[in-house]
Write a protein that holds these residues in place. Structure first.
Motif, short mmCIF file in Angstrom:
data_model
loop_
_atom_site.label_atom_id
_atom_site.label_comp_id
_atom_site.label_asym_id
_atom_site.label_seq_id
_atom_site.Cartn_x
_atom_site.Cartn_y
_atom_site.Cartn_z
N GLY A 175 0.75 -1.03 0.06
CA GLY A 175 -0.10 -0.16 0.15
C GLY A 175 0.81 1.30 -0.22
N GLN A 176 0.33 2.34 0.21
CA GLN A 176 0.69 3.70 -0.08
C GLN A 176 0.79 4.36 1.50
OE1 GLN A 176 1.56 3.84 -3.07
NE2 GLN A 176 0.12 2.78 -4.24
N SER A 177 1.98 4.97 1.96
CA SER A 177 1.62 5.91 3.14
C SER A 177 2.63 6.88 2.82
CB SER A 177 1.88 4.86 4.28
OG SER A 177 3.35 4.67 4.36
N LEU A 178 2.03 7.99 3.38
CA LEU A 178 2.80 9.42 3.57
C LEU A 178 3.01 10.01 4.97
CD1 LEU A 178 0.81 9.19 0.56
CD2 LEU A 178 2.65 11.32 0.23
N GLU A 179 3.90 10.59 5.46
CA GLU A 179 3.98 11.10 6.67
C GLU A 179 4.28 12.48 6.31
OE1 GLU A 179 5.14 7.31 9.40
OE2 GLU A 179 6.19 9.27 9.81
N GLN A 180 3.90 13.47 7.28
CA GLN A 180 4.08 15.01 7.03
C GLN A 180 3.67 15.32 8.57
OE1 GLN A 180 0.84 15.82 3.70
NE2 GLN A 180 1.77 17.45 4.43
N PRO A 181 4.49 16.55 8.97
CA PRO A 181 4.12 17.17 10.24
C PRO A 181 2.69 17.62 10.12
CG PRO A 181 5.44 18.65 9.17
CD PRO A 181 5.64 17.48 8.24
N SER A 182 1.98 17.50 11.44
CA SER A 182 0.49 17.70 11.37
C SER A 182 0.27 19.35 11.37
CB SER A 182 -0.24 17.34 12.58
OG SER A 182 0.57 17.63 13.91
N GLU A 183 1.36 20.07 12.19
CA GLU A 183 1.15 21.53 12.27
C GLU A 183 2.57 22.20 12.43
OE1 GLU A 183 -2.69 21.60 15.32
OE2 GLU A 183 -1.11 22.97 15.58
N VAL A 184 2.51 23.32 11.73
CA VAL A 184 3.71 24.02 11.69
C VAL A 184 3.52 25.57 11.86
CG1 VAL A 184 5.79 25.08 10.43
CG2 VAL A 184 5.09 22.59 10.12
N THR A 185 4.17 26.30 12.65
CA THR A 185 3.90 27.81 13.14
C THR A 185 5.05 28.52 12.73
OG1 THR A 185 2.55 27.19 14.71
CG2 THR A 185 3.27 29.54 14.50
N ALA A 186 5.15 29.64 11.84
CA ALA A 186 6.16 30.49 11.37
C ALA A 186 5.71 31.85 11.59
CB ALA A 186 6.92 30.06 10.03
N VAL A 187 6.72 32.79 11.69
CA VAL A 187 6.48 34.29 11.64
C VAL A 187 6.53 34.85 10.13
CG1 VAL A 187 7.29 36.54 12.34
CG2 VAL A 187 7.38 34.39 13.79
N GLU A 188 5.64 35.78 10.15
CA GLU A 188 5.59 36.64 8.38
C GLU A 188 7.08 36.94 8.20
OE1 GLU A 188 3.58 40.16 8.67
OE2 GLU A 188 2.58 39.95 6.62
N GLY A 189 7.41 36.65 6.96
CA GLY A 189 8.55 36.95 6.38
C GLY A 189 9.64 35.89 6.55
N ALA A 190 9.28 34.92 7.28
CA ALA A 190 10.57 33.94 7.44
C ALA A 190 10.21 32.95 6.40
CB ALA A 190 10.09 33.22 8.93
N ILE A 191 10.97 31.71 6.54
CA ILE A 191 11.19 30.74 5.70
C ILE A 191 10.68 29.35 6.51
CG2 ILE A 191 12.65 29.06 4.46
CD1 ILE A 191 14.58 31.52 3.91
N VAL A 192 9.94 28.41 5.81
CA VAL A 192 9.68 27.30 6.60
C VAL A 192 9.66 26.20 5.45
CG1 VAL A 192 6.95 27.27 5.93
CG2 VAL A 192 7.78 26.32 8.07
N GLN A 193 10.16 24.98 6.22
CA GLN A 193 10.29 23.89 5.34
C GLN A 193 9.18 22.71 5.80
OE1 GLN A 193 13.97 22.55 4.48
NE2 GLN A 193 13.60 20.48 4.92
N ILE A 194 8.37 22.11 4.84
CA ILE A 194 7.33 21.07 5.38
C ILE A 194 7.87 19.58 4.72
CG2 ILE A 194 4.99 20.36 5.12
CD1 ILE A 194 4.35 23.21 5.05
N ASN A 195 8.23 18.63 5.67
CA ASN A 195 8.99 17.55 5.02
C ASN A 195 7.77 16.53 4.91
OD1 ASN A 195 11.52 18.61 5.35
ND2 ASN A 195 11.33 18.14 7.65
N CYS A 196 7.88 15.52 3.88
CA CYS A 196 7.00 14.46 3.54
C CYS A 196 7.95 12.99 3.19
CB CYS A 196 6.31 14.95 2.52
SG CYS A 196 5.23 13.84 1.63
N THR A 197 7.76 12.28 3.95
CA THR A 197 8.23 10.89 3.64
C THR A 197 7.20 9.95 2.93
OG1 THR A 197 7.99 10.22 5.83
CG2 THR A 197 10.09 11.27 5.39
#
Lengths: 110, 114
Positions: free
Chosen positions: A1-23
């Protein structure tokens, strides 16, 4: 089967950089896409990676490593309007059937 | 041009009733997909159409669910004898023949089964 994992929530400040991971674990992998969905809205396409490396589209970039079954979405110069859920999705088969992760809710704060 | 449209936008029904959900894809898009999204969850694939044929129905949860497509255009998802667990947003997406990766989604139908 297929499965994907990613974080449920991320918080960041305006103007910043954020990375959302997926395995992912899948068979018949063709590529990895990212979709954005605002509350109550339709998912909208952001990016697609079929080959290893980085794809850049404006403030958004997406990376794929097929050998590691891993990808990420990079959002730069965050704006309040970027507050939304972000889904990674694997493409399988020639029909481009999508299997979605459970989504990462991004909250951009002042 | 117009995007993907779905109707109704909201549907409230009683347990045991049948419902029909409609999707109008982007004109000329040969591929059409139905997905289900439960509250706070990702999208679950239901069925894929290429033209009027459905080569992949693997995501339909039970035989209460069926779908058809006519004229390589409009599609209807039918749920018979609805159950409370069918409550979700049902999303339709279409894809053009020249594009493998991008699916265009409609606004969805929010189904509530009482």
């Amino acid at each position: 089967g297929q499965s994907l994992e990613q974080p449920s929530e991320v918080t960041a400040v305006e103007g910043a950089i954020v990375q959302i991971n997926c395995t992912y674990q899948t068979s018949g992998f063709y590529g990895l896409s990212w979709y954005q969905q605002h509350d109550g809205g339709a998912p909208t396409f952001l990016s697609y990676n079929a080959l290893d490396g980085l794809e850049e589209t404006g403030r958004f970039s997406s990376f794929l490593s097929r050998s590691d079954s891993y990808g990420y979405l990079l959002l730069q110069e965050l704006q309040m309007k970027d507050s939304a859920s972000y889904f990674c999705a694997v493409h399988t088969g020639t029909a481009s059937k999508l299997t979605f992760g459970t989504g990462t809710r991004l909250q951009v704060t002042l | 041009g117009a995007g993907v449209s779905q109707s109704p936008s909201n549907k409230v029904t009683e347990k045991g009733k049948d419902v029909e959900l409609r999707c109008d894809p982007i004109s000329g898009h040969t591929a059409l997909y139905w997905y289900r999204q439960r509250l706070g969850q990702g999208l679950e694939f239901l069925i894929y159409f290429q033209g009027n044929s459905a080569p992949d129905k693997s995501g339909l949860p039970s035989d209460r669910f069926s779908a058809e497509r006519t004229g390589e255009s409009v599609s209807t998802l039918t749920i018979q004898r609805t159950q409370q667990e069918d409550s979700a947003v049902y999303l339709c997406a279409s894809r053009g023949q020249g594009s493998y990766n991008e699916q265009f989604f409609g606004p969805g139908t929010r189904l509530t089964v009482l």
